[in-house]
Motif scaffolding. Structure first.
Motif, PDB file in Angstrom:
ATOM      1  N   GLU B  70       0.817  -1.216   0.000  1.00 21.10           N
ATOM      2  CA  GLU B  70       0.000   0.000   0.000  1.00 21.10           C
ATOM      3  C   GLU B  70       0.847   1.261   0.000  1.00 21.10           C
ATOM      4  OE1 GLU B  70      -1.796  -0.865   3.657  1.00 21.10           O
ATOM      5  OE2 GLU B  70      -3.361  -2.158   2.817  1.00 21.10           O
ATOM      6  N   ARG B  71       2.148   1.068   0.048  1.00 21.28           N
ATOM      7  CA  ARG B  71       2.994   2.237   0.261  1.00 21.28           C
ATOM      8  C   ARG B  71       3.642   2.799  -1.003  1.00 21.28           C
ATOM      9  NH1 ARG B  71       3.628   2.779   5.986  1.00 21.28           N
ATOM     10  NH2 ARG B  71       3.523   0.812   7.068  1.00 21.28           N
ATOM     11  N   GLU B  98      13.091   7.159   0.441  1.00 22.94           N
ATOM     12  CA  GLU B  98      12.056   7.438   1.461  1.00 22.94           C
ATOM     13  C   GLU B  98      10.901   8.226   0.884  1.00 22.94           C
ATOM     14  OE1 GLU B  98      13.220   9.333   5.266  1.00 22.94           O
ATOM     15  OE2 GLU B  98      15.225   8.894   4.580  1.00 22.94           O
ATOM     16  N   GLY B 100       9.852   8.387  -2.084  1.00 22.91           N
ATOM     17  CA  GLY B 100       9.037   7.712  -3.093  1.00 22.91           C
ATOM     18  C   GLY B 100       9.573   7.678  -4.517  1.00 22.91           C
ATOM     19  N   ALA B 135      17.014   1.822   2.755  1.00 20.14           N
ATOM     20  CA  ALA B 135      15.999   2.888   2.854  1.00 20.14           C
ATOM     21  C   ALA B 135      14.623   2.362   2.464  1.00 20.14           C
ATOM     22  CB  ALA B 135      16.396   4.070   1.977  1.00 20.14           C
ATOM     23  N   GLN B 138      13.341   0.416   5.468  1.00 23.70           N
ATOM     24  CA  GLN B 138      12.996   1.304   6.587  1.00 23.70           C
ATOM     25  C   GLN B 138      11.725   2.091   6.319  1.00 23.70           C
ATOM     26  OE1 GLN B 138      13.802   4.941   6.266  1.00 23.70           O
ATOM     27  NE2 GLN B 138      12.618   5.211   8.138  1.00 23.70           N
ATOM     28  N   SER B 139      11.543   2.513   5.064  1.00 26.52           N
ATOM     29  CA  SER B 139      10.397   3.377   4.760  1.00 26.52           C
ATOM     30  C   SER B 139       9.173   2.570   4.319  1.00 26.52           C
ATOM     31  CB  SER B 139      10.775   4.396   3.686  1.00 26.52           C
ATOM     32  OG  SER B 139      11.207   3.753   2.512  1.00 26.52           O
ATOM     33  N   GLY B 140       9.356   1.227   4.201  1.00 30.18           N
ATOM     34  CA  GLY B 140       8.207   0.375   3.863  1.00 30.18           C
ATOM     35  C   GLY B 140       7.847   0.351   2.389  1.00 30.18           C
TER      36      GLY B 140
END
Lengths: 245, 245
Positions: B70-71, B98, B100, B135, B138-140
């Motif tokens: 979803e990220r 991070e 995007g 990264a 960590q940021s999903g």
């Protein structure tokens, strides 16, 4: 062009005198006599000057032009960041100044690993203030943004809530994006505050306190941003929507 | 929740096997048997798993849920950054992931102090790719953004110009803010590129080449941004205007 910040008492009729750390910096930069440099009074006025000779601990600069600084953003935006670990505070200060923040305030929150009190807080603040000054010089700011340290979360919320558009960046916020208030009100607001958490984010009761104080809880996307990245992303969004990009 | 990226051949019916660097990471994180972890296939699918025992160099994770990530942002945005000095490239990679970015591409430009060729380029790229992976974890992120190194400015322009909205950040641009194209077309564009200079910015003839190739020359405010700050500010603006904040 190299840039210096001086206090008012260094500005005379037709010339400016650099002293102290400015002289050291002047020496390190190997600026030669006759070179053009820019001097800011830190209150929005710039002076274009011709460098004179370095004599002892002072340099005299001859003013050739005085003008209002063109690089200050029209919005007064303050970044409130919960104490991060390590040197992330330095990153937040440096980048916030570049991106146009008016001031940077550090404060404690429940999930902060770092604590800042007493002498340590004063020492760190002084170091961060120097970083702010260097970043202001490098990015051509018309003021040196102030760095402050508060010792209470509640006090930070109270101050941040005083802005016209007080943004509280909260991971638990799922309904309102930072885009909504910025697109709706960005063009007209004059003062904005951005409040961001430390590594672990905010506790729900902290988010509630911020809302109770009148802050707007907003999300900044579904990616988990590091604590030093979130304020810079939000500040960029603010500058874009207030016509300062 | 801890997150791992695995290749397709590690995903079996009902379980996933971690190996290699993932096992090392699993060990460092002191993840205990029974703990829930998240695994991504790097292609947009996430698996929620229960950690099994670490046996030798492998860990077996039992899949309890499979779902689309979803990220991931809806926009495909690539950051093209001219080689910076020192460790700024690492900052650009980490923060771009991070925020995007879909990919990060480094390229040479006239004012670059650093040059990257041959073996050195390969070694650096590999190191940046690891930073991108960390990264992404960590940021999903649902994918691991790719880091590339090009050895020609012209090639970078050609590739960047291929995006629907190709943004060329140029200090010499005084008439068009990045806000204009983003506010006009942000909601509908699917692919964006952001091209930024090194410490000294771009030469006028480079800006001309970018324009000739169809890129949009834009400014990002009157403050002078460091070369590692500009792409992150632009990426934040892109994510905001494409509804990914």
């Amino acid at each position: 062009m190299h840039r210096f910040f001086v206090t008012r008492d260094s500005i005379h009729d037709g010339f400016i005198v650099l002293s102290g750390r400015n002289t050291e910096h002047f020496r390190v930069l190997r600026i030669r006599q006759g070179e053009t440099v820019e001097v800011s009074d830190g209150e929005g006025t710039d002076y274009i000057c011709i460098a004179g000779e370095l004599i002892g601990r002072e340099v005299r600069l001859n003013i050739v032009e005085k003008r209002a600084s063109e690089r200050e953003p029209s919005v007064i935006c303050t970044v409130y960041a919960a104490f991060p670990k390590g040197d992330k505070a330095e990153t937040i200060v440096q980048k916030s100044v570049e991106l146009g923040a008016n001031a940077i305030v550090f404060f404690p929150s429940r999930r902060c690993v770092s604590r800042l009190n007493g002498a340590a807080a004063v020492k760190k603040r002084d170091r961060w203030q120097i970083i702010a000054e260097e970043a202001a010089k490098q990015s051509g700011r018309g003021i040196i943004p102030r760095v402050d340290v508060l010792n209470k979360f509640d006090l930070a919320v109270e101050k941040a809530a005083g802005a016209e558009l007080p943004l509280f960046l909260y991971e638990g916020e799922t309904s309102t994006s930072i885009k909504k208030p910025l697109f709706e009100r960005g063009e007209s607001v004059k003062t904005v505050s951005i409040m961001t958490g430390s590594e672990g984010g905010f506790e729900p009761h902290e988010a509630q306190k911020a809302k109770d104080a009148g802050m707007l809880s907003v999300s900044i996307g579904k990616r988990i941003l590091r604590c030093e990245t979130a304020p810079l992303a939000a500040l960029s969004a603010v500058m874009l929507c207030t016509n300062n990009f």
